[in-house]
Design a protein around this motif. Sequence first.
Motif, PDB file in Angstrom:
ATOM      1  N   LEU A 288       0.818  -1.207   0.000  1.00 40.57           N
ATOM      2  CA  LEU A 288       0.000   0.000   0.000  1.00 40.57           C
ATOM      3  C   LEU A 288       0.851   1.257   0.000  1.00 40.57           C
ATOM      4  N   LEU A 289       1.884   1.282   0.825  1.00 40.43           N
ATOM      5  CA  LEU A 289       2.721   2.480   0.878  1.00 40.43           C
ATOM      6  C   LEU A 289       3.531   2.636  -0.404  1.00 40.43           C
ATOM      7  N   ALA A 290       3.958   1.538  -1.005  1.00 39.05           N
ATOM      8  CA  ALA A 290       4.630   1.626  -2.299  1.00 39.05           C
ATOM      9  C   ALA A 290       3.669   2.127  -3.366  1.00 39.05           C
ATOM     10  N   TYR A 291       2.421   1.731  -3.274  1.00 35.71           N
ATOM     11  CA  TYR A 291       1.417   2.144  -4.262  1.00 35.71           C
ATOM     12  C   TYR A 291       1.091   3.636  -4.156  1.00 35.71           C
ATOM     13  N   VAL A 292       0.756   4.102  -2.958  1.00 33.45           N
ATOM     14  CA  VAL A 292       0.279   5.489  -2.841  1.00 33.45           C
ATOM     15  C   VAL A 292       1.394   6.499  -3.077  1.00 33.45           C
TER      16      VAL A 292
ATOM     17  N   HIS B  16       7.145   1.087   9.987  1.00 37.01           N
ATOM     18  CA  HIS B  16       8.493   1.618  10.168  1.00 37.01           C
ATOM     19  C   HIS B  16       9.438   1.054   9.104  1.00 37.01           C
ATOM     20  N   ASN B  17       9.306  -0.224   8.799  1.00 35.65           N
ATOM     21  CA  ASN B  17      10.153  -0.827   7.771  1.00 35.65           C
ATOM     22  C   ASN B  17       9.857  -0.246   6.395  1.00 35.65           C
ATOM     23  N   ALA B  18       8.575  -0.017   6.107  1.00 32.14           N
ATOM     24  CA  ALA B  18       8.202   0.573   4.818  1.00 32.14           C
ATOM     25  C   ALA B  18       8.777   1.977   4.671  1.00 32.14           C
ATOM     26  N   LEU B  19       8.754   2.760   5.758  1.00 35.38           N
ATOM     27  CA  LEU B  19       9.315   4.107   5.706  1.00 35.38           C
ATOM     28  C   LEU B  19      10.794   4.059   5.328  1.00 35.38           C
ATOM     29  N   GLY B  20      11.521   3.102   5.905  1.00 30.52           N
ATOM     30  CA  GLY B  20      12.935   2.977   5.596  1.00 30.52           C
ATOM     31  C   GLY B  20      13.188   2.451   4.197  1.00 30.52           C
ATOM     32  N   LEU B  21      12.477   1.406   3.801  1.00 33.31           N
ATOM     33  CA  LEU B  21      12.697   0.800   2.492  1.00 33.31           C
ATOM     34  C   LEU B  21      12.319   1.738   1.356  1.00 33.31           C
ATOM     35  N   LEU B  22      11.243   2.520   1.533  1.00 37.35           N
ATOM     36  CA  LEU B  22      10.737   3.380   0.469  1.00 37.35           C
ATOM     37  C   LEU B  22      11.215   4.818   0.580  1.00 37.35           C
TER      38      LEU B  22
ATOM     39  N   PRO C 198      14.288   7.801   8.328  1.00 41.18           N
ATOM     40  CA  PRO C 198      14.238   6.373   8.665  1.00 41.18           C
ATOM     41  C   PRO C 198      15.123   5.516   7.756  1.00 41.18           C
ATOM     42  N   ARG C 199      15.194   5.874   6.474  1.00 37.95           N
ATOM     43  CA  ARG C 199      16.024   5.077   5.568  1.00 37.95           C
ATOM     44  C   ARG C 199      17.493   5.161   5.947  1.00 37.95           C
ATOM     45  N   ARG C 200      17.974   6.376   6.227  1.00 44.31           N
ATOM     46  CA  ARG C 200      19.377   6.528   6.588  1.00 44.31           C
ATOM     47  C   ARG C 200      19.681   5.780   7.884  1.00 44.31           C
ATOM     48  N   ALA C 201      18.747   5.850   8.824  1.00 46.80           N
ATOM     49  CA  ALA C 201      18.959   5.144  10.088  1.00 46.80           C
ATOM     50  C   ALA C 201      18.894   3.628   9.909  1.00 46.80           C
ATOM     51  N   LEU C 202      18.057   3.164   8.969  1.00 45.57           N
ATOM     52  CA  LEU C 202      17.927   1.725   8.732  1.00 45.57           C
ATOM     53  C   LEU C 202      19.220   1.137   8.172  1.00 45.57           C
ATOM     54  N   PHE C 203      19.839   1.843   7.231  1.00 46.12           N
ATOM     55  CA  PHE C 203      20.988   1.271   6.524  1.00 46.12           C
ATOM     56  C   PHE C 203      22.332   1.776   7.027  1.00 46.12           C
TER      57      PHE C 203
ATOM     58  N   GLY D 188       2.858   0.354  23.561  1.00 42.73           N
ATOM     59  CA  GLY D 188       3.317  -0.177  22.281  1.00 42.73           C
ATOM     60  C   GLY D 188       3.648   0.915  21.283  1.00 42.73           C
ATOM     61  N   VAL D 189       3.931   2.110  21.775  1.00 40.67           N
ATOM     62  CA  VAL D 189       4.286   3.248  20.929  1.00 40.67           C
ATOM     63  C   VAL D 189       5.773   3.532  21.140  1.00 40.67           C
ATOM     64  N   PRO D 190       6.544   3.705  20.055  1.00 39.38           N
ATOM     65  CA  PRO D 190       7.992   3.900  20.226  1.00 39.38           C
ATOM     66  C   PRO D 190       8.339   5.117  21.080  1.00 39.38           C
ATOM     67  N   LEU D 191       9.238   4.928  22.020  1.00 40.21           N
ATOM     68  CA  LEU D 191       9.831   6.054  22.730  1.00 40.21           C
ATOM     69  C   LEU D 191      10.836   6.764  21.828  1.00 40.21           C
ATOM     70  N   ALA D 192      11.371   6.018  20.876  1.00 43.41           N
ATOM     71  CA  ALA D 192      12.220   6.590  19.831  1.00 43.41           C
ATOM     72  C   ALA D 192      12.100   5.703  18.607  1.00 43.41           C
ATOM     73  N   ALA D 193      11.795   6.318  17.460  1.00 40.71           N
ATOM     74  CA  ALA D 193      11.743   5.592  16.195  1.00 40.71           C
ATOM     75  C   ALA D 193      13.089   5.713  15.495  1.00 40.71           C
ATOM     76  N   ARG D 194      13.237   5.009  14.378  1.00 37.40           N
ATOM     77  CA  ARG D 194      14.490   5.088  13.633  1.00 37.40           C
ATOM     78  C   ARG D 194      14.823   6.536  13.290  1.00 37.40           C
ATOM     79  N   GLY D 195      16.054   6.936  13.567  1.00 33.57           N
ATOM     80  CA  GLY D 195      16.498   8.282  13.241  1.00 33.57           C
ATOM     81  C   GLY D 195      16.203   9.307  14.310  1.00 33.57           C
ATOM     82  N   GLU D 196      15.582   8.898  15.424  1.00 36.56           N
ATOM     83  CA  GLU D 196      15.264   9.817  16.512  1.00 36.56           C
ATOM     84  C   GLU D 196      16.230   9.627  17.679  1.00 36.56           C
ATOM     85  N   VAL D 197      16.425  10.700  18.419  1.00 35.28           N
ATOM     86  CA  VAL D 197      17.330  10.660  19.562  1.00 35.28           C
ATOM     87  C   VAL D 197      16.642  10.006  20.759  1.00 35.28           C
ATOM     88  N   ILE D 198      17.343   9.075  21.386  1.00 33.88           N
ATOM     89  CA  ILE D 198      16.839   8.457  22.618  1.00 33.88           C
ATOM     90  C   ILE D 198      17.152   9.412  23.762  1.00 33.88           C
ATOM     91  N   GLY D 199      16.121  10.048  24.312  1.00 33.19           N
ATOM     92  CA  GLY D 199      16.315  11.019  25.371  1.00 33.19           C
ATOM     93  C   GLY D 199      16.609  10.371  26.712  1.00 33.19           C
TER      94      GLY D 199
END
Length: 440
Positions: free
Chosen positions: A76-80, A101-107, A374-379, A405-416
Amino acid sequence: MPGHKGYAVGPGWEDAAALDFTELPAAGGLPGTGNLYGDEAGEGPIRAAEELYAKAYGAEDCLFLTGGATQGILALLAYVTDNGRGMGTVVADRGCHFSVHNALGLLDLSPVWVQAPVAEPFGVSGAMPVHTLEAALSAHPEAACAVVTSPTYYGVLSDIPALAAVCRGRGVPLLVDAAHGAHLPFLEGFSAPVAQGAAAAVLSAHKTLPALGQSAFLLTGAGIDADLLRRRAALFGSSSPSYLLMASLDLARAHMVGVGREQLQTVARWADRLRRNSPFFLRPDGYDMAIDPLRLCLYTGQGREDAARLARDWGVVCEMADDRNAVFLLSGLNGPADLARLETAVTALTAGRAAPPPLSLTPPSPLPEAVCTPRRALFAPHVRLPIGDCAGRVAGEPVGLYPPGVPLAARGEVIGPQAAAALAGAGVAFCEVLRGKTIP
């Protein structure tokens, strides 16, 4: 193919082997089996089964998935983001599944996070506020889509018609991760997200329908290019999709439109009685959210310990448990003996305990600083560090706690510092962070 030729090589696999054969490839192969992703996708038994799903769920179209709801999210995210709006920004539910989160990084997509308030004392995310989504879309007219989760893992439902209306007003498709809600349209008063105005939704059949693991499907509304979406789904799926999984999808639908509907209604009525007779269950009466009738979120204040006791003393295994809650996921195939054992166990477990305080909604915490995509943080190169050394470092993987179940820090974010302390206090020993303090 397959190499077993329909013959079982172990006891108990006779039926599975007989049904597990390869769909029709571009040339040769078994005639009459259909083709999920190829040029012949518009005809044959697979297509006929998909059309029956679309009819059952009030959708324009349906696409089978053999890679679970994760494949649907990626597709879906690749499509839209490749359908006239260009790559870039996605307004996304902060409580989304890891696959988003994976889709954000891959795409290579940039998220604009929207957060629901937290329902206390359960500590779970409530419904997505309509004004929150509207404000995010107003501030980011470049957004390719909006993604929300409904129902959540804890069973909370958002107002999809209202959210869809906001998205239509902005010319943005609303995508719904309804992985945990494939059963809902078979309950009185409920319908599929696409029947409520969403552009598309992904549903995981194996979670709540009598279907095999990894079986899922995409539902689409008007305006979705079904052929392009099918090609995008093929990017993330096997070129040899499991016929056994697709057959189980077809069988699950046939069951649900038949005796399964009444089975589900019977269990839902039982669950509603249990929920209303106990103050320990999430029951948001008077609040702007609804609950999946088949999901019971039991607040005990010590969810994991009580889950172990439920399994040990009463043989009741919950779907999941966190620091506060035990969550039970029912289906139409739970018979009277199952339900009676669950009621006995819950009654005995909560006997003599003080009831939790009334439900209250608290605003979400501020988001941490995002210092790279997210992509830069993923790879980027990662390193696994003790949690005590992670404050101020950039998260390489989403990190958070249940509930909510909500991230305290997502990919590319600073862990405070507060996030690091909360993780350490919950027993998290290590985190995956970017190797260097300088962002590559």
